[in-house]
Write a protein that holds these residues in place. Structure first.
Motif, PDB file in Angstrom:
ATOM      1  N   VAL A  21      39.703  42.942  30.559  1.00  0.00           N
ATOM      2  CA  VAL A  21      39.792  43.136  32.006  1.00  0.00           C
ATOM      3  C   VAL A  21      38.984  42.080  32.741  1.00  0.00           C
ATOM      4  CG1 VAL A  21      39.146  44.677  33.901  1.00  0.00           C
ATOM      5  CG2 VAL A  21      40.247  45.608  31.861  1.00  0.00           C
ATOM      6  N   MET A  22      37.771  41.812  32.276  1.00  0.00           N
ATOM      7  CA  MET A  22      36.913  40.826  32.936  1.00  0.00           C
ATOM      8  C   MET A  22      37.446  39.413  32.750  1.00  0.00           C
ATOM      9  SD  MET A  22      33.304  42.577  31.810  1.00  0.00           S
ATOM     10  CE  MET A  22      32.283  41.227  32.395  1.00  0.00           C
ATOM     11  N   ARG A  23      37.938  39.105  31.551  1.00  0.00           N
ATOM     12  CA  ARG A  23      38.503  37.776  31.316  1.00  0.00           C
ATOM     13  C   ARG A  23      39.794  37.572  32.098  1.00  0.00           C
ATOM     14  NH1 ARG A  23      36.924  38.554  25.730  1.00  0.00           N
ATOM     15  NH2 ARG A  23      38.999  39.438  25.351  1.00  0.00           N
ATOM     16  N   GLY A  24      40.591  38.637  32.210  1.00  0.00           N
ATOM     17  CA  GLY A  24      41.872  38.519  32.879  1.00  0.00           C
ATOM     18  C   GLY A  24      41.783  38.419  34.386  1.00  0.00           C
ATOM     19  N   ASN A  25      40.735  38.948  34.968  1.00  0.00           N
ATOM     20  CA  ASN A  25      40.596  38.905  36.426  1.00  0.00           C
ATOM     21  C   ASN A  25      39.128  38.806  36.814  1.00  0.00           C
ATOM     22  OD1 ASN A  25      41.110  39.020  39.145  1.00  0.00           O
ATOM     23  ND2 ASN A  25      42.355  40.887  39.068  1.00  0.00           N
ATOM     24  N   PRO A  26      38.507  37.659  36.563  1.00  0.00           N
ATOM     25  CA  PRO A  26      37.077  37.521  36.871  1.00  0.00           C
ATOM     26  C   PRO A  26      36.761  37.622  38.357  1.00  0.00           C
ATOM     27  CG  PRO A  26      38.035  35.399  36.263  1.00  0.00           C
ATOM     28  CD  PRO A  26      39.069  36.442  35.966  1.00  0.00           C
ATOM     29  N   THR A  29      36.495  41.307  39.450  1.00  0.00           N
ATOM     30  CA  THR A  29      35.482  42.087  38.729  1.00  0.00           C
ATOM     31  C   THR A  29      34.104  41.446  38.919  1.00  0.00           C
ATOM     32  OG1 THR A  29      36.077  40.872  36.698  1.00  0.00           O
ATOM     33  CG2 THR A  29      37.098  43.025  37.038  1.00  0.00           C
ATOM     34  N   LEU A  30      33.854  40.382  38.188  1.00  0.00           N
ATOM     35  CA  LEU A  30      32.556  39.708  38.302  1.00  0.00           C
ATOM     36  C   LEU A  30      32.339  39.120  39.693  1.00  0.00           C
ATOM     37  CD1 LEU A  30      32.598  37.889  34.855  1.00  0.00           C
ATOM     38  CD2 LEU A  30      31.080  39.764  35.500  1.00  0.00           C
ATOM     39  N   GLY A  31      33.399  38.581  40.270  1.00  0.00           N
ATOM     40  CA  GLY A  31      33.269  37.963  41.596  1.00  0.00           C
ATOM     41  C   GLY A  31      32.883  38.972  42.659  1.00  0.00           C
ATOM     42  N   ILE A  32      33.526  40.139  42.640  1.00  0.00           N
ATOM     43  CA  ILE A  32      33.203  41.189  43.617  1.00  0.00           C
ATOM     44  C   ILE A  32      31.778  41.677  43.423  1.00  0.00           C
ATOM     45  CG2 ILE A  32      33.701  43.559  44.266  1.00  0.00           C
ATOM     46  CD1 ILE A  32      35.629  41.603  45.482  1.00  0.00           C
ATOM     47  N   SER A  33      31.378  41.898  42.170  1.00  0.00           N
ATOM     48  CA  SER A  33      30.012  42.359  41.902  1.00  0.00           C
ATOM     49  C   SER A  33      28.986  41.343  42.370  1.00  0.00           C
ATOM     50  CB  SER A  33      29.834  42.625  40.400  1.00  0.00           C
ATOM     51  OG  SER A  33      30.653  43.681  39.970  1.00  0.00           O
ATOM     52  N   LEU A  77      28.389  51.184  44.154  1.00  0.00           N
ATOM     53  CA  LEU A  77      29.509  52.114  44.124  1.00  0.00           C
ATOM     54  C   LEU A  77      30.774  51.467  44.686  1.00  0.00           C
ATOM     55  CD1 LEU A  77      27.759  55.434  45.190  1.00  0.00           C
ATOM     56  CD2 LEU A  77      28.671  54.853  42.934  1.00  0.00           C
ATOM     57  N   VAL A  78      30.620  50.667  45.737  1.00  0.00           N
ATOM     58  CA  VAL A  78      31.766  49.915  46.258  1.00  0.00           C
ATOM     59  C   VAL A  78      32.298  48.978  45.178  1.00  0.00           C
ATOM     60  CG1 VAL A  78      32.526  48.207  47.956  1.00  0.00           C
ATOM     61  CG2 VAL A  78      31.008  50.074  48.657  1.00  0.00           C
ATOM     62  N   ALA A  79      31.392  48.257  44.537  1.00  0.00           N
ATOM     63  CA  ALA A  79      31.795  47.356  43.459  1.00  0.00           C
ATOM     64  C   ALA A  79      32.426  48.131  42.312  1.00  0.00           C
ATOM     65  CB  ALA A  79      30.588  46.563  42.965  1.00  0.00           C
ATOM     66  N   THR A 229      24.442  41.576  36.676  1.00  0.00           N
ATOM     67  CA  THR A 229      25.771  41.669  37.276  1.00  0.00           C
ATOM     68  C   THR A 229      26.841  41.727  36.199  1.00  0.00           C
ATOM     69  OG1 THR A 229      25.104  40.525  39.295  1.00  0.00           O
ATOM     70  CG2 THR A 229      27.448  40.513  38.755  1.00  0.00           C
ATOM     71  N   VAL A 230      26.740  40.840  35.219  1.00  0.00           N
ATOM     72  CA  VAL A 230      27.702  40.840  34.111  1.00  0.00           C
ATOM     73  C   VAL A 230      27.624  42.149  33.336  1.00  0.00           C
ATOM     74  CG1 VAL A 230      28.337  39.734  31.935  1.00  0.00           C
ATOM     75  CG2 VAL A 230      27.690  38.330  33.900  1.00  0.00           C
ATOM     76  N   LEU A 231      26.402  42.608  33.068  1.00  0.00           N
ATOM     77  CA  LEU A 231      26.217  43.815  32.270  1.00  0.00           C
ATOM     78  C   LEU A 231      26.796  45.041  32.964  1.00  0.00           C
ATOM     79  CD1 LEU A 231      24.975  45.243  29.811  1.00  0.00           C
ATOM     80  CD2 LEU A 231      22.831  45.415  31.099  1.00  0.00           C
TER      81      LEU A 231
END
Length: 263
Positions: A21-26, A29-33, A77-79, A229-231
């Motif tokens: 999921v993280m690799r497919g749409n960084p 996921t990571l960007g929003i966080s 929670l939003v993230a 953030t990644v964790l």
């Protein structure tokens, strides 16, 4: 047709798909966080607000620290809602946009706050009674948060939905939660060893004990923020992936398409 098999879900499969999921749409996921959690925290620190709040807390003034803690929790929670939406979209074979997941995260944040608070209270009360009930509640309600985002069953319905989905697979879920907890602890230990706490200990051994109480440098804060953030993004994706896997196991693969139609 619902799947009534006894095999439950694959622990390895859930972990693998959470990374997918993280690799497919960084970005979603990571960007929003990073955008709504890590960046504000770094700005607070860079502007000196964190140091002021830390000093107030040391002097027994907890109002500012509590306010910042609450704000941080709400942003997470939003993230979290956004990451759940990105996970569901990934399972449907599409790539959710950052705008889509952010809108979902904002809309679901109030319900997420209530569900999360009730979850923590329930697990805490259960833990007081010889630990075992707390672990049972944590396992039974493990996917209540993803459920409130993906299906909007209501506050009580989120816990009921989680209880129904986890039935028959709770040992698998317990294993996933324990492995995730161990990974979380390992990362925290590594961060502490290479951060100010670890460096302060080394400086104290060299004869400079005052260095042991230094606040983290800006560089350390950046590193800590990126790693955390990644964790936490991964942990959220893991919970959402577990929800998707349980829903497919119990309700069949067509559930995802119906959820998308009525979302």
């Amino acid at each position: 047709m619902a799947n009534d098999g006894s095999d439950g879900i694959s622990i390895g499969g859930v972990f693998a798909r959470s990374f997918d999921v993280m690799r497919g749409n960084p970005a979603a996921t990571l960007g929003i966080s990073a955008l709504i959690v890590a960046l504000p925290q770094l700005l607070f620190y860079g502007l000196g607000a964190t140091q002021v709040i830390y000093g107030d807390a040391m002097n027994g003034q907890y109002a500012a620290a509590g306010s910042i803690g609450l704000l941080t929790a709400l942003l997470w929670l939003v993230a979290g809602g956004a990451i759940v939406q990105a996970t569901v979209a990934h399972d449907e074979g599409r790539k959710a946009t950052p705008g889509e997941v952010l809108r979902v995260g904002l809309r679901r944040a109030p319900a997420l706050f209530v569900v999360y608070a009730l979850y923590l209270i329930g697990v805490w009360i259960g833990t007081i009674f010889l630990l075992v009930p707390g672990l049972m509640f944590a396992t039974t309600w493990a996917v209540a948060l993803p459920a409130i985002v993906a299906e909007r069953p209501g506050i009580v319905g989120a816990f009921s939905r989680s209880r129904a989905l986890t039935k028959g697979a709770r040992w698998h879920i317990f294993g996933i939660l324990m492995l995730a907890f161990v990974a979380y602890c390992i990362v925290l230990v590594v961060l502490s060893l290479f951060g100010s706490a670890g460096q302060g200990t080394l400086d104290a051994l060299r004869g400079d004990p005052a260095a042991a109480i230094m606040l983290p440098s800006l560089f350390e804060r950046v590193v800590q923020s990126l790693v955390s953030t990644v964790l936490v993004t991964w942990l959220t994706a893991l919970g959402a992936t577990m929800f998707v896997a349980l829903r497919r196991w119990k309700d069949g693969p067509g559930t995802d398409r119906l959820a998308a139609i009525f979302a």
